[in-house]
Design a protein around this motif. Sequence first.
Motif, PDB file in Angstrom:
ATOM      1  N   ILE A   1       0.661  -1.528  -0.056  1.00  0.00           N
ATOM      2  CA  ILE A   1      -0.595  -0.071   0.002  1.00  0.00           C
ATOM      3  C   ILE A   1       0.788   1.671  -0.016  1.00  0.00           C
ATOM      4  N   MET A   2       1.842   0.774   0.082  1.00  0.00           N
ATOM      5  CA  MET A   2       2.483   2.270   0.347  1.00  0.00           C
ATOM      6  C   MET A   2       3.463   2.995  -1.075  1.00  0.00           C
ATOM      7  N   THR A   3       3.612   4.400  -1.154  1.00  0.00           N
ATOM      8  CA  THR A   3       3.287   4.784  -1.933  1.00  0.00           C
ATOM      9  C   THR A   3       4.948   4.444  -2.177  1.00  0.00           C
ATOM     10  N   ILE A   4       5.621   4.797  -3.526  1.00  0.00           N
ATOM     11  CA  ILE A   4       7.497   4.774  -4.113  1.00  0.00           C
ATOM     12  C   ILE A   4       7.876   5.556  -4.512  1.00  0.00           C
ATOM     13  N   SER A   5       9.197   6.428  -4.035  1.00  0.00           N
ATOM     14  CA  SER A   5       9.445   7.368  -5.032  1.00  0.00           C
ATOM     15  C   SER A   5       9.455   9.032  -4.103  1.00  0.00           C
ATOM     16  N   PRO A   6       8.195   9.138  -2.571  1.00  0.00           N
ATOM     17  CA  PRO A   6       7.778   9.436  -1.970  1.00  0.00           C
ATOM     18  C   PRO A   6       8.726  11.149  -2.448  1.00  0.00           C
ATOM     19  N   LYS A   7       8.018  11.907  -2.490  1.00  0.00           N
ATOM     20  CA  LYS A   7       8.798  13.766  -2.197  1.00  0.00           C
ATOM     21  C   LYS A   7       9.440  13.767  -0.745  1.00  0.00           C
ATOM     22  N   TYR A   8      10.462  14.029  -0.688  1.00  0.00           N
ATOM     23  CA  TYR A   8      11.235  14.561   0.533  1.00  0.00           C
ATOM     24  C   TYR A   8      12.463  15.204   0.549  1.00  0.00           C
ATOM     25  N   ILE A   9      12.963  16.178   1.221  1.00  0.00           N
ATOM     26  CA  ILE A   9      13.414  17.520   1.197  1.00  0.00           C
ATOM     27  C   ILE A   9      14.471  17.122   2.283  1.00  0.00           C
ATOM     28  N   ASP A  10      16.095  17.792   1.765  1.00  0.00           N
ATOM     29  CA  ASP A  10      16.838  18.140   2.569  1.00  0.00           C
ATOM     30  C   ASP A  10      16.632  18.501   4.168  1.00  0.00           C
ATOM     31  N   LYS A  11      17.360  17.856   4.990  1.00  0.00           N
ATOM     32  CA  LYS A  11      16.890  18.602   6.291  1.00  0.00           C
ATOM     33  C   LYS A  11      17.392  20.288   5.871  1.00  0.00           C
ATOM     34  N   ASN A  12      18.976  21.081   5.763  1.00  0.00           N
ATOM     35  CA  ASN A  12      19.283  22.168   5.493  1.00  0.00           C
ATOM     36  C   ASN A  12      18.484  22.993   5.120  1.00  0.00           C
ATOM     37  N   GLU A  13      17.571  22.422   4.045  1.00  0.00           N
ATOM     38  CA  GLU A  13      16.776  23.250   3.250  1.00  0.00           C
ATOM     39  C   GLU A  13      15.316  24.279   4.438  1.00  0.00           C
ATOM     40  N   LEU A  14      15.681  25.568   3.722  1.00  0.00           N
ATOM     41  CA  LEU A  14      14.165  26.463   3.883  1.00  0.00           C
ATOM     42  C   LEU A  14      13.343  25.219   4.214  1.00  0.00           C
TER      43      LEU A  14
END
Length: 321
Positions: A269-282
């Motif tokens: 049931i998971m969504t593969i290739s999810p959106k993510y963001i680097d922790k250092n981004e604003l």
Amino acid sequence: MKSKVEILEIARKTLQIEAEGISRISTQLNDDFSEIVHQILYLNARVIVTGIGKSAIIAQKIVATFNSTGTPAIFMHAADAIHGDLGMIQQNDLVICISKSGNTPEIKVLVPLLKQGGNKLVAMAGDKESFLAKQADWLLDTSVEHEACPHNLAPTTSTTAQLAMGDALAVCLLECREFSSADFAKYHPGGSLGKRLYLTVGDLAAQNEKPVVTSNASVKEVIIEITKNRLGAVAVVDEGKLSGIITDGDIRRMLNKNTTIDGLTAANIMTISPKYIDKNELAVNALEILRVNNITQILVGTESKFEGFIHLHDLLKEGII
């Protein structure tokens, strides 16, 4: 009593007159403006901005804009200056004196004292033939044809022109200095504006739990993990690598399609290739990703390292939105 239609017409006329006033002063710019910008850029001192009446109020706003964009500035009321405040002016300070007429009694007293002290003087005046304009080293011509006031008395167009001229100076100075958003953040650390300039994704993620399951976890385990951490989602991580994400929406869609959850796992049931963001981004950049993709949470980290979640509510709480 004016009708609603008449009131709107008066408002539109006022704005049009003031817009025309700003357009007029843009055609009155000359080499004096460029020289003033250069003088301030290489000034090893402060800019003193002064005025009387409504012009004094405009002077205060210009000072605030200068200070927030990297130009050290101080407001000095023209009336107070001749009663002791003149002592705040140091030898190399540059003075900008704002006056519509350029002929008020306080200005006529103040200007000779400034000249006597050897300070360079910029006149922001609405009359090129005024005492102030003729005594100044440089002139910013803020003359307007008429005030928005129907009696041509209340300072309206003239003060708008002064304000716009001050903004033009400030913007030229910050661009000449290559004043960045990071520089701006140094002077605006408080409030939502400051947070938009310095608050990072990592700052927000650190406040949240890190719900994780493996791809072979049962649906029941997934639901328990989502419910326990109240972020509306869980990351699917296998051997340290991010495999996907499961949200509340994924659970609802799964229940709608299946009569039983027996045998189903996170991988189903998971969504593969999810959106993510680097922790250092604003954090404000995360908001844009949420908006574009119409989602309410986003994973923090990289494909090889899951570091947490941030939720739309986190951005609301911090005043980013």
